[in-house]
Design a protein around this motif. Structure first.
Motif, PDB file in Angstrom:
ATOM      1  N   LEU A 142       0.758  -1.362  -0.015  1.00 17.23           N
ATOM      2  CA  LEU A 142      -0.040   0.068  -0.028  1.00 17.23           C
ATOM      3  C   LEU A 142       0.944   1.357  -0.079  1.00 17.23           C
ATOM      4  O   LEU A 142       2.163   1.155   0.520  1.00 17.23           O
ATOM      5  CB  LEU A 142      -0.913   0.025   1.259  1.00 17.23           C
ATOM      6  N   PRO A 176       1.877   4.591   1.607  1.00 13.19           N
ATOM      7  CA  PRO A 176       1.578   5.180   2.989  1.00 13.19           C
ATOM      8  C   PRO A 176       0.760   6.509   2.645  1.00 13.19           C
ATOM      9  O   PRO A 176       1.056   7.039   1.996  1.00 13.19           O
ATOM     10  CB  PRO A 176       2.873   5.129   3.379  1.00 13.19           C
ATOM     11  N   THR A 180      -2.261   8.458   8.041  1.00 12.49           N
ATOM     12  CA  THR A 180      -1.599   7.113   8.926  1.00 12.49           C
ATOM     13  C   THR A 180      -0.397   7.837   9.857  1.00 12.49           C
ATOM     14  O   THR A 180      -0.099   7.127  10.830  1.00 12.49           O
ATOM     15  CB  THR A 180      -1.076   6.111   7.845  1.00 12.49           C
ATOM     16  N   GLU A 194       4.099  -4.288  15.320  1.00 11.91           N
ATOM     17  CA  GLU A 194       3.149  -3.746  14.111  1.00 11.91           C
ATOM     18  C   GLU A 194       2.563  -5.006  13.318  1.00 11.91           C
ATOM     19  O   GLU A 194       3.538  -5.653  13.025  1.00 11.91           O
ATOM     20  CB  GLU A 194       3.949  -2.635  13.203  1.00 11.91           C
ATOM     21  N   GLY A 242       0.970  -6.027   9.989  1.00 16.50           N
ATOM     22  CA  GLY A 242       0.598  -5.562   8.681  1.00 16.50           C
ATOM     23  C   GLY A 242       1.585  -4.138   8.412  1.00 16.50           C
ATOM     24  O   GLY A 242       1.030  -3.413   7.871  1.00 16.50           O
ATOM     25  N   THR A 243       2.831  -4.361   8.188  1.00 18.79           N
ATOM     26  CA  THR A 243       3.675  -3.215   8.083  1.00 18.79           C
ATOM     27  C   THR A 243       3.895  -2.717   6.769  1.00 18.79           C
ATOM     28  O   THR A 243       4.126  -1.665   6.302  1.00 18.79           O
ATOM     29  CB  THR A 243       5.243  -3.567   8.617  1.00 18.79           C
ATOM     30  N   GLY A 244       3.365  -3.686   5.777  1.00 16.85           N
ATOM     31  CA  GLY A 244       3.447  -3.118   4.475  1.00 16.85           C
ATOM     32  C   GLY A 244       4.848  -2.665   4.022  1.00 16.85           C
ATOM     33  O   GLY A 244       5.782  -3.392   3.861  1.00 16.85           O
ATOM     34  N   ASP A 275       4.201  -8.962   8.406  1.00 12.83           N
ATOM     35  CA  ASP A 275       3.179  -8.958   7.366  1.00 12.83           C
ATOM     36  C   ASP A 275       2.861 -10.404   6.742  1.00 12.83           C
ATOM     37  O   ASP A 275       3.770 -11.326   7.006  1.00 12.83           O
ATOM     38  CB  ASP A 275       3.457  -8.050   6.057  1.00 12.83           C
ATOM     39  N   ILE A 276       1.628 -10.539   6.135  1.00  7.49           N
ATOM     40  CA  ILE A 276       1.497 -11.795   5.565  1.00  7.49           C
ATOM     41  C   ILE A 276       2.133 -11.844   4.277  1.00  7.49           C
ATOM     42  O   ILE A 276       2.342 -13.066   3.758  1.00  7.49           O
ATOM     43  CB  ILE A 276      -0.078 -11.946   5.638  1.00  7.49           C
ATOM     44  N   GLY A 301       3.848 -13.686   8.567  1.00  7.73           N
ATOM     45  CA  GLY A 301       2.813 -14.444   9.273  1.00  7.73           C
ATOM     46  C   GLY A 301       1.620 -13.937   9.409  1.00  7.73           C
ATOM     47  O   GLY A 301       1.348 -12.584   9.238  1.00  7.73           O
ATOM     48  N   SER A 302       0.562 -14.519   9.698  1.00 10.33           N
ATOM     49  CA  SER A 302      -0.993 -13.884   9.631  1.00 10.33           C
ATOM     50  C   SER A 302      -1.199 -13.423  11.282  1.00 10.33           C
ATOM     51  O   SER A 302      -0.900 -14.452  12.151  1.00 10.33           O
ATOM     52  CB  SER A 302      -1.976 -14.715   9.308  1.00 10.33           C
ATOM     53  N   PHE A 303      -1.826 -12.157  11.550  1.00 12.17           N
ATOM     54  CA  PHE A 303      -1.879 -11.736  12.656  1.00 12.17           C
ATOM     55  C   PHE A 303      -0.889 -12.192  13.914  1.00 12.17           C
ATOM     56  O   PHE A 303       0.569 -11.815  13.555  1.00 12.17           O
ATOM     57  CB  PHE A 303      -3.245 -12.133  13.243  1.00 12.17           C
ATOM     58  N   ASN A 328      -2.207  -0.279  11.087  1.00 10.90           N
ATOM     59  CA  ASN A 328      -3.229  -0.034  10.024  1.00 10.90           C
ATOM     60  C   ASN A 328      -3.777  -0.983   9.157  1.00 10.90           C
ATOM     61  O   ASN A 328      -2.947  -1.295   8.112  1.00 10.90           O
ATOM     62  CB  ASN A 328      -2.470   1.186   9.128  1.00 10.90           C
ATOM     63  N   GLY A 377      -5.131  -7.179  -0.927  1.00 16.21           N
ATOM     64  CA  GLY A 377      -4.736  -8.001   0.349  1.00 16.21           C
ATOM     65  C   GLY A 377      -4.394  -6.822   1.539  1.00 16.21           C
ATOM     66  O   GLY A 377      -4.439  -7.305   2.538  1.00 16.21           O
ATOM     67  N   ALA A 378      -4.046  -5.659   1.055  1.00 16.24           N
ATOM     68  CA  ALA A 378      -3.904  -4.453   1.953  1.00 16.24           C
ATOM     69  C   ALA A 378      -5.157  -3.704   2.169  1.00 16.24           C
ATOM     70  O   ALA A 378      -5.144  -2.865   3.228  1.00 16.24           O
ATOM     71  CB  ALA A 378      -2.729  -3.583   1.300  1.00 16.24           C
ATOM     72  N   PHE A 411     -10.589  -7.217  10.678  1.00 17.59           N
ATOM     73  CA  PHE A 411      -9.382  -7.195  10.976  1.00 17.59           C
ATOM     74  C   PHE A 411      -8.998  -6.604  12.505  1.00 17.59           C
ATOM     75  O   PHE A 411      -8.349  -7.025  13.299  1.00 17.59           O
ATOM     76  CB  PHE A 411      -8.151  -6.353  10.144  1.00 17.59           C
TER      77      PHE A 411
HETATM   78  N1  SAM Z   1       1.222  -0.306   7.677  1.00 18.39           N
HETATM   79  C1  SAM Z   1       1.321  -0.143   6.118  1.00 18.39           C
HETATM   80  C2  SAM Z   1       0.919   1.524   6.056  1.00 18.39           C
HETATM   81  O1  SAM Z   1       0.335   1.785   7.028  1.00 18.39           O
HETATM   82  O2  SAM Z   1       0.985   2.139   4.956  1.00 18.39           O
HETATM   83  C3  SAM Z   1       0.382  -1.066   5.336  1.00 18.39           C
HETATM   84  C4  SAM Z   1      -0.960  -1.218   5.728  1.00 18.39           C
HETATM   85  S1  SAM Z   1      -2.145  -2.079   4.625  1.00 18.39           S
HETATM   86  C5  SAM Z   1      -3.571  -1.084   4.848  1.00 18.39           C
HETATM   87  C6  SAM Z   1      -2.509  -3.562   5.388  1.00 18.39           C
HETATM   88  C7  SAM Z   1      -0.972  -4.503   5.440  1.00 18.39           C
HETATM   89  O3  SAM Z   1      -1.631  -5.678   6.030  1.00 18.39           O
HETATM   90  C8  SAM Z   1      -0.844  -5.122   4.093  1.00 18.39           C
HETATM   91  O4  SAM Z   1       0.735  -4.721   4.027  1.00 18.39           O
HETATM   92  C9  SAM Z   1      -1.025  -6.443   4.071  1.00 18.39           C
HETATM   93  O5  SAM Z   1      -0.340  -7.230   3.297  1.00 18.39           O
HETATM   94  C10 SAM Z   1      -1.029  -6.874   5.460  1.00 18.39           C
HETATM   95  N2  SAM Z   1      -1.841  -8.124   5.895  1.00 18.39           N
HETATM   96  C11 SAM Z   1      -3.345  -8.433   5.295  1.00 18.39           C
HETATM   97  N3  SAM Z   1      -3.490  -9.583   6.123  1.00 18.39           N
HETATM   98  C12 SAM Z   1      -2.524  -9.643   7.123  1.00 18.39           C
HETATM   99  C13 SAM Z   1      -2.726 -10.832   7.925  1.00 18.39           C
HETATM  100  N4  SAM Z   1      -3.664 -11.846   8.326  1.00 18.39           N
HETATM  101  N5  SAM Z   1      -1.509 -10.873   8.905  1.00 18.39           N
HETATM  102  C14 SAM Z   1      -0.751  -9.791   8.800  1.00 18.39           C
HETATM  103  N6  SAM Z   1      -0.706  -8.851   7.928  1.00 18.39           N
HETATM  104  C15 SAM Z   1      -1.716  -8.618   7.010  1.00 18.39           C
END
Ligand code: SAM
Ligand code: GLN
Length: 289
Positions: free
Chosen positions: A91, A93, A97, A120, A122-124, A145-146, A172-174, A188, A211-212, A222
């Motif tokens: 995504l 930024p 945010t 953090e 979902g760091t993107g 991040d996933i 990984g997820s969550f 975020n 996915g973001a 989420f």
């Molecule tokens: N933190 C960054 C920012 O603020 O610009 C990116 C935010 S973006 C809205 C959400 C991020 O969460 C994406 O990079 C996505 O790949 C990640 N994501 C999605 N599903 C996830 C999960 N189950 N566990 C961890 N991260 C996940």
């Protein structure tokens, strides 16, 4: 072709497409293309482009005409006044945010902690974690991040901004990739509902990673997961700082009520005045260990 006429043509071109900031877009694309500062265009509008620069610029303007965000075309976006590499796996930024970063910095004064532990989710691009690490030198961050591709961008951004020693990146997820406890969980997360997704600007919908952005039928899937599962990963008195979409406040309050794991719930407004994030403290009288 000189800078003046190249910029003029490109601006006309983008204006016709109905973009909001055609002149700015053209200037940013050209400055990156010529690896120079935009100010030079005003000092020396008569300078000419090399054939290679002209080709590249025309190609970039064409991509912009197709709706691709300027940040993806030039491969860069500024966040918290720091440069971030971006590509279509992350995504771009958003300025709103920055308010998550600001809220955390405001809450924790440097003297309060020997070492502040932050998670953090979902760091993107790494924007939030890198900004926090650049501001707080007594911080240790685990950023997840996933997406493997996103993490690779985040690692580069941490290195480029000189904070790689403060952040460890995990896939990984969550909460899957973590087992420690933190003072802060920041995120975020994706928060666009399926219905709202259809109404996003085409530049976002067609180019940014789904996915973001996408988060179930009402966009709070989420938030629910982080609120419900997060408490055991917070130290006593530890806090969540989570971004949300406009109009999601009531849903978030319901989730907090249902969880019964937090108190001191605060909503935080963005620069435009919209309630854009919330913070809450893990209750001290629940869960042990
Ligand atoms: N933190 C960054 C920012 O603020 O610009 C990116 C935010 S973006 C809205 C959400 C991020 O969460 C994406 O990079 C996505 O790949 C990640 N994501 C999605 N599903 C996830 C999960 N189950 N566990 C961890 N991260 C996940
Ligand atoms: N603020 C982003 C947008 O409106 C959404 C980011 C997110 O889902 N976290 O495009």
């Amino acid at each position: 072709m000189d800078i003046r006429s190249v910029l003029y043509d490109a601006t006309q071109d983008l204006e016709q497409m109905g973009f909001a900031t055609p002149r700015l877009d053209a200037e940013v694309l050209l400055s990156r293309c010529m690896k120079t500062d935009r100010l030079r265009f005003y000092a020396h509008p008569e300078e000419t482009l090399t054939e290679e620069e002209l080709q590249r610029f025309r190609n970039w303007v064409e991509r912009r005409r197709g709706g691709e965000p300027v940040a993806y075309i030039i491969g860069q976006k500024e966040f918290w006044s720091l440069p971030f590499k971006v590509n279509n796996n992350v995504l771009i930024p958003r300025p709103e945010t920055e308010m998550l970063v600001e809220a955390i910095i405001r809450t924790y004064s440097p003297g309060d902690f020997i070492q502040l532990m932050i998670l953090e989710i979902g760091t993107g691009s790494g924007a939030v974690s890198v900004a926090l690490a650049s501001e707080l030198n007594n911080v240790r961050i685990v950023a997840t991040d996933i997406s493997r591709e996103a993490l690779s961008v985040a690692v580069d951004n941490a290195r480029e901004n000189g904070v790689q020693r403060q952040i460890s990146f995990r896939r990984g997820s969550f909460f899957e990739p973590v087992s420690e406890k933190f003072d802060i969980i920041v995120s975020n997360p994706p928060y666009i509902s399926e219905e709202a997704f259809e109404h996003l600007p085409p530049g976002v919908r067609e180019f940014e990673p789904r996915g973001a952005l996408l988060a179930g039928t009402d966009g709070t899937a989420f938030h629910r997961e982080i609120i419900m599962q997060g408490a055991p990963y917070l130290k006593e008195g530890g806090r969540l700082f989570i971004e949300m979409g406009e109009g999601q406040k009531d849903r978030v309050i319901e989730i907090f009520k249902e969880s019964n794991l937090y108190d001191d719930i605060i909503f935080i407004r963005d620069y435009a005045g919209a309630e854009r994030a919330f913070s809450a403290r893990r209750r001290e009288d629940i869960i042990r260990g």
